[in-house]
Motif scaffolding. Structure first.
Motif, short mmCIF file in Angstrom:
data_model
loop_
_atom_site.label_atom_id
_atom_site.label_comp_id
_atom_site.label_asym_id
_atom_site.label_seq_id
_atom_site.Cartn_x
_atom_site.Cartn_y
_atom_site.Cartn_z
N LEU A 72 4.30 -0.84 1.75
CA LEU A 72 4.96 -0.27 0.28
C LEU A 72 4.85 -1.40 -1.04
O LEU A 72 4.25 -2.16 -0.34
CB LEU A 72 6.25 -1.08 0.61
CG LEU A 72 7.86 0.32 1.97
CD1 LEU A 72 9.22 -0.63 2.27
CD2 LEU A 72 7.45 1.35 1.30
N GLY A 97 3.98 -4.59 1.82
CA GLY A 97 5.28 -3.76 2.55
C GLY A 97 6.12 -5.56 2.69
O GLY A 97 5.70 -6.05 4.17
N ASP A 122 11.52 -6.07 0.57
CA ASP A 122 10.83 -4.31 0.26
C ASP A 122 11.93 -4.13 1.71
O ASP A 122 12.38 -2.73 0.77
CB ASP A 122 9.04 -3.94 0.69
CG ASP A 122 8.71 -5.03 -0.51
OD1 ASP A 122 8.95 -5.27 -1.75
OD2 ASP A 122 7.22 -5.03 0.44
N LYS A 155 -1.90 2.04 1.09
CA LYS A 155 -0.66 1.94 0.90
C LYS A 155 -0.23 3.36 0.20
O LYS A 155 -0.83 3.92 -0.56
CB LYS A 155 -0.70 0.63 -0.20
CG LYS A 155 -0.61 -0.15 0.10
CD LYS A 155 -0.99 -1.42 -1.04
CE LYS A 155 -1.28 -2.78 -0.54
NZ LYS A 155 -1.20 -3.27 -1.61
#
Length: 681
Positions: free
Chosen positions: A150, A159, A163, A653
């Motif tokens: 994320l 992340g 998040d 990602k």
């Protein structure tokens, strides 16, 4: 046929002396393999006790036992809530347990003269937990997220739990019911490049890199931490980590550990933290000690991974040298315990947020099949994990030597001797603060392919596990935690596991790519079983776009994974699969039947992507899990099985931030089609 002495010993230990290979042929296990695995196991020795160390009773099993031996025993039965019963009984006679026992963990003690024996009595339900809306026929959907992928405008390059809270809010706002996660198990903060969530250091504790530093009060309150944070170099380093396409684990770990050490200097232990440490006991303490020692030694020898490179007297948590280190480094141990507490507090807050949002499942966690060879778990409990073996898979058509996962197996005999407490602790750690638990490689409850250490996978054998007992305990803990269970049952699955999952209320996994009939036709949405979760793909498979464009085959060719003949065969197969999928979409009404363009010439347009998601949304599966990568049309996978250094596994990602993703018009169209399809009856 009379069994040899070796075969008899192997079978008594649960080692299969033969197995059926991928070609349907019976294959004999070599004598060398049997001897090697027998030498590894803690098989019971000596005279058997009057009762086994644990007895598990389900609703269909009569609640009685039959103590062995001679003469009369006195007995005492203590329930989980402390109520006691007592009496006498004769050896060899059936003994009925006290009536109306509640589900749970009880204790039966037998005494004869100066001797006494204890047996744990487990009363378990028939099925795992299922929420009322799902039991009434509701169909829910959610996002399947590798948390580290994320992106956001506020994280530190990976992340995090902040998040995750934002992801929950966005999924709920678009009609979704849950966020499914990769394993959150503890990894190696001092050696962060070892990033596979399926090779953890512990399955009972969390990965501290997921801590959202922005939520740590001690960080905000520390003058020194804030001076560090306001430095131009710090901000530049965080921005650089945030901007990379792959997670820079080294940079992220250095930033976060620096920030947390500064915050720790400010922190004044509070009662909730002290209680967490007390409840974690020795297991948490040794986990923290392992992290501390690894950090200290990694600073001296950066590439020496795990405890195998430590001096011999340090390779077990209970050695005097380790105990001396612990006594001299209490503050360091408390620091690593604090990181576990922070991670647990933040994850629990995400769970609470999902409940405030009205989600039924909310979060589901993923339980990996094992821990790494030289991990904190094996360091503190060498009796439970068999370091003389590793688990994997037998040879098949694509892997003629099989697979070796470099994960030491749990010893089923040791688990039973301990009344299954290690398994119970594992479930409790992973069922807290979530509405569902996915069990990776659910067949491990029945059997695992053990490979003698140092051998190739074709030299292994199947070792059986007490599947009836483990399934019963799974159901008991599931009901107690109000946590449903999902079994990863992909691949070649023994029929017994399919039946047991169905009867115990464990959801199976249905992946679109695999749901084909023998003639190649894709199963229609109505053919998906209700007791299942459907998905387009998994973390080990190509994304929808990668599949449609055959990017996974191109990547495999680039990485040298295929011979030319194999690659041509896979390419031909993919062309046929695409056409069959296109036909299925049209048959199901997920896309206009007038679109007769052959799949070979059909690009993966936004409209076709919506049609695929609409098709999945109409499946009868009670749950549907979708990957954000597929909403965004991404082609590169997060993991390529069979590779280590050839591909950056567990690092890639998402291509856009959370803020951008949910503002994207195409994403909104996909999620609307999914939401409408799930509500349709």
């Amino acid at each position: 046929m009379t069994l040899s002495k070796l075969d008899k010993a192997a079978q008594d230990a649960g080692i299969a002396v033969d197995f059926t290979n991928a070609n349907g042929e019976r294959v004999r296990i070599s004598d060398d393999t049997k001897r090697a695995l027998l030498a590894v196991m803690n098989t019971p020795e000596g005279k058997a006790p009057p009762l086994p160390p644990v007895l598990v009773f389900t609703p269909r099993r009569p609640r009685q036992c039959c103590p062995q031996g001679k003469g009369e025993f006195s007995w005492q039965f203590e329930t989980e809530r402390g109520k006691t019963y007592s009496g006498t009984l004769q050896a060899g006679e059936a003994f009925a347990l006290p009536p109306r026992l509640a589900q749970g963990y009880h204790r039966l003690t037998l005494r004869q003269g100066r001797q006494q024996w204890h047996s744990r009595i487990i009363i378990a339900p028939r099925r795992c937990y299922l929420s009322e809306p799902l039991a009434q026929g509701d169909k829910r959907w959610g996002a399947l997220v590798q948390l580290y992928t994320l992106r956001s405008d506020r994280n530190w390059g990976i992340g995090d739990f902040g998040d995750l809270a934002q992801m929950l809010e966005q999924v709920a706002a678009h009609g979704g019911d849950f966020v499914g996660l990769n394993p959150l198990h503890a990894l190696y903060p001092a050696q962060p490049e070892h990033a596979s969530p399926y090779s953890p250091t512990s399955r009972r504790w969390l990965n501290m890199l997921y801590i959202d530093i922005n939520q740590v009060a001690a960080f905000a309150q520390s003058d020194e931490a804030q001076r560090w944070w306001k430095r131009a170099k710090t901000r530049k380093d965080v921005q650089a980590a945030r901007a990379t396409d792959d997670v820079d684990y080294r940079a992220v770990a250095e930033l976060k550990i620096t920030a947390l050490r500064l915050a720790w200097q400010q922190y004044q232990p509070e009662q909730a933290f002290l209680q967490f440490v007390a409840e974690g006991g020795d297991h948490l303490r040794y986990q923290a000690a392992f992290d501390g020692i690894l950090a200290e030694r990694s600073a001296q020898q950066e590439k020496a991974w795990g405890w195998a490179s430590w001096p011999e007297t340090w390779r077990n948590a209970h050695q005097p040298e380790v105990q001396e280190w612990c006594s001299q480094h209490e503050d360091e141990i408390q620091f690593w315990c604090w990181l576990q507490w922070l991670a647990q507090q933040q994850f629990a807050a995400c769970w609470q947020r999902s409940q405030q949002l009205g989600m039924t499942v909310g979060l589901y966690r993923d339980l990996a099949v094992g821990v790494a060879q030289h991990s904190a778990e094996t360091w503190q409990d060498a009796q439970l994990y068999k370091l003389g073996a590793s688990v994997g898979a037998p040879p098949d058509r694509l892997g003629p030597l099989g697979q070796n996962w470099a994960l030491p197996p749990l010893d089923p005999h040791e688990m039973r001797a301990r009344g299954y407490q290690p398994f119970i602790d594992l479930l409790r750690a992973n069922m807290r603060d979530c509405g569902a638990l996915r069990i990776d490689h659910v067949m491990a409850l029945l059997r695992l392919w053990w490979i003698p250490y140092g051998e190739t996978a074709d030299k292994g054998a199947y070792v059986s596990y007490p599947v009836d007992d483990l399934m019963a305990i799974l159901a008991l803990e599931s009901q107690r935690h109000r946590c449903m269970v999902i079994g990863e049952d992909l691949g070649i699955v023994p029929p017994i596991i399919v039946r047991m999952m169905r009867s115990h209320g464990i959801f199976s996994w249905k992946v679109l790519f695999f749901e084909q009939e023998r003639d190649g036709r894709y199963r229609q949405p109505s053919a998906y079983p209700r007791q299942s979760i459907a998905s387009a793909s998994t973390h080990d498979l190509p994304t929808l776009s990668g599949f449609w464009q055959a990017e996974d085959l191109a990547l495999g060719e680039k990485l040298g994974m295929y011979r030319d003949s194999v690659l041509r065969s896979l390419q031909q197969q993919r062309t046929a699969q695409k056409q069959a999928l296109l036909d299925a979409l049209q048959q199901a009404g997920a896309m206009p039947a007038r679109s007769r363009q052959p799949a070979l010439k059909q690009p993966l347009t936004p409209a076709l992507n919506v049609a695929m998601h609409r098709y999945l949304a109409r499946t009868e599966s009670a749950l549907l899990g979708l990957q954000p990568e597929d909403w965004l049309g991404m082609t590169m996978p997060v993991n390529v099985p069979g590779t280590v250094d050839e591909y950056p596994n567990w690092r890639r990602k998402l291509c856009v931030s959370l803020e951008e993703m949910f503002a994207d018009k195409s994403v909104k169209q996909v999620l609307k089609a999914v939401n409408d399809g799930r509500k349709a009856r």
